[in-house]
Design an enzyme around this catalytic site. Structure first.
Site, PDB file in Angstrom:
ATOM      1  N   LYS A 101     -57.644   0.317  18.848  1.00 59.98           N
ATOM      2  CA  LYS A 101     -56.313  -0.221  18.556  1.00 59.98           C
ATOM      3  C   LYS A 101     -56.192  -1.736  18.671  1.00 59.98           C
ATOM      4  O   LYS A 101     -55.349  -2.351  18.007  1.00 59.98           O
ATOM      5  CB  LYS A 101     -55.287   0.439  19.476  1.00 59.98           C
ATOM      6  CG  LYS A 101     -54.879   1.851  19.079  1.00 59.98           C
ATOM      7  CD  LYS A 101     -53.941   1.819  17.892  1.00 59.98           C
ATOM      8  CE  LYS A 101     -53.313   3.184  17.630  1.00 59.98           C
ATOM      9  NZ  LYS A 101     -52.307   3.151  16.573  1.00 59.98           N
TER      10      LYS A 101
ATOM     11  N   ASP B  81     -48.444   5.278  22.846  1.00 63.00           N
ATOM     12  CA  ASP B  81     -48.945   6.380  23.668  1.00 63.00           C
ATOM     13  C   ASP B  81     -49.989   5.864  24.647  1.00 63.00           C
ATOM     14  O   ASP B  81     -50.424   6.576  25.538  1.00 63.00           O
ATOM     15  CB  ASP B  81     -49.589   7.451  22.785  1.00 63.00           C
ATOM     16  CG  ASP B  81     -50.759   6.885  22.004  1.00 63.00           C
ATOM     17  OD1 ASP B  81     -51.871   6.829  22.555  1.00 63.00           O
ATOM     18  OD2 ASP B  81     -50.562   6.462  20.858  1.00 63.00           O
TER      19      ASP B  81
END
Length: 400
Positions: free
Chosen positions: A76, A123
């Site tokens: 990410k 998340d």
């Protein structure tokens, strides 16, 4: 076992390859050059699992191991670091090619910028990437996480200098909460899902992910995958990678299949209903695939997936758990891969459809056989170590 695998074929008609250019070679070369300027940059491994391929009855399987990315155990940060770089370049009226790591972290640039606070909902992996990037660029970050998020993921975000907390909302409502906070406090929202009036930053984040694909092409050399399996939460990574390979190969593009948890299968439902609208999934989004527990699809991702993805799959948690165990327990002298619940989802799916005789029709629909060269992306390592051990060591997970 909770649930069955469902799949729907998406017929590609009148494909417009110009839409893929925003994630194609011209952009991705600029993106990877920016990432390579970071002193901690290293190309992540593309693992060739030849013995697993033989075991599954396919020609080859390659898995991109993103647990090695920037020491953050997930992919990410590629999106977050490029997005923040683009935001800063845009604010200074510069092109990203003019701002390598050395310049963007210089006192001169910091003095011109002043203090910026970036806020996001996550998340875990995306928020950690944003927090890490903000920290090394000398800026601030605030990170909100949905109800049920792992404390380990929260602690890892705190270690990157962010103000972070777990909310009482599901993922999509946490995004809305972050958005309201950004408006209220004058923070910069950095989210990889798009909506009307909010598309520039999500597009930059998606472009950041193309570094993975650019590396894969370099690592594969002359080998061309016949099948690419991509996991989707909001779909940003899947859309970017699908666009990259569509731009690269055009009509010779590999068959692209999108994988989602059956508790958060918004793209699957969008294709299944097929009424020209995007469809969301509500509720708790209760799946072990925390990185994919997103109920509202990103419109920018759908622009790419609707053009370039042939198949959409909704699958239960046990398939992802199988993928974790398969990668952790290699066949023969294959390399071991530590892959988390979301990261292992695609490999688990490939293993399940090739080993389960009841899924013969699905194999035919996907056109996967002993001539297939499969590419998967393990997007994370054991970012929740406690849950990883429960699944891999003890064979336990909520859906069993």
């Amino acid at each position: 076992m909770n649930g069955t695998i469902k799949a729907v074929h998406h017929e590609l008609n009148n494909v417009d390859y110009t839409l893929a250019e925003k994630f194609g070679q011209d952009i991705s070369q600029k993106v990877i050059s920016y990432h390579k300027s970071f002193p901690m940059y290293e190309k992540t491994p593309l693992v060739h699992l030849s013995n697993l391929a033989n075991e599954l009855g396919i020609k080859e399987i390659y898995v991109k191991d993103e647990s090695k990315r920037f020491g953050l155990n997930a992919f990410k940060a590629l999106g977050g670091s490029y997005c923040l770089g683009k935001y800063i370049a845009d604010k200074l009226g510069m092109d990203i090619s003019e701002l390598d790591f050395g310049k963007i972290t210089s006192p001169e640039i910091k003095e011109k910028l002043g203090e910026i606070t970036f806020v996001t909902a996550t998340d875990g992996n995306h928020g950690r990437g944003i927090a890490w990037t903000a920290q090394i660029l000398g800026q601030k970050s605030v990170v909100y996480m949905p109800k049920g998020s792992a404390k380990e993921r929260l602690e890892n975000i705190h270690k990157c200098g962010a103000i972070a907390e777990i909310t009482e909302y599901n993922y999509d409502d946490t995004v809305r909460f972050a958005y309201e906070c950004a408006k209220k406090y004058g923070w910069v929202l950095v989210q990889d899902t798009a909506w009307q009036g909010y598309k520039t930053i999500p597009n930059w984040i998606m472009q950041g992910y193309t570094t993975m694909a650019q590396e894969v092409v370099e690592q594969l050399q002359e080998t061309r995958p016949t099948h690419i399996f991509l996991q989707a939460g909001v779909g940003a990574m899947a859309g970017a990678i699908a666009g990259f390979f569509a731009d690269l190969y055009k009509k010779d593009k590999p068959i692209i299949t999108i994988i989602e948890p059956n508790k958060a299968d918004c793209f699957y439902k969008t294709v299944e209903i097929n009424d020209g609208k995007l469809h969301s999934v509500g509720g708790a989004l209760d799946t072990i695939m925390a990185g994919l527990a997103c109920g509202e699809p990103c419109s920018l991702a759908w622009e790419q997936l609707s053009q370039y993805a042939e198949n959409f799959v909704s699958m239960p948690d046990y398939v992802a758990a199988k993928g974790m165990r398969v990668l952790a327990n290699p066949v023969g002298d294959d390399e071991k891969i530590i892959s988390g619940e979301s990261g292992a989802s695609t490999t688990g799916f490939v293993a399940e459809i090739m080993q389960n005789d009841s899924l013969d029709n699905l194999r035919k629909m996907l056109k996967i056989d002993n001539n297939s060269v499969v590419l998967c992306f393990s997007t994370e390592g054991d970012t929740d170590k406690e849950n990883y051990r429960k699944i891999v060591w003890d064979g336990l997970y909520p859906s069993f």
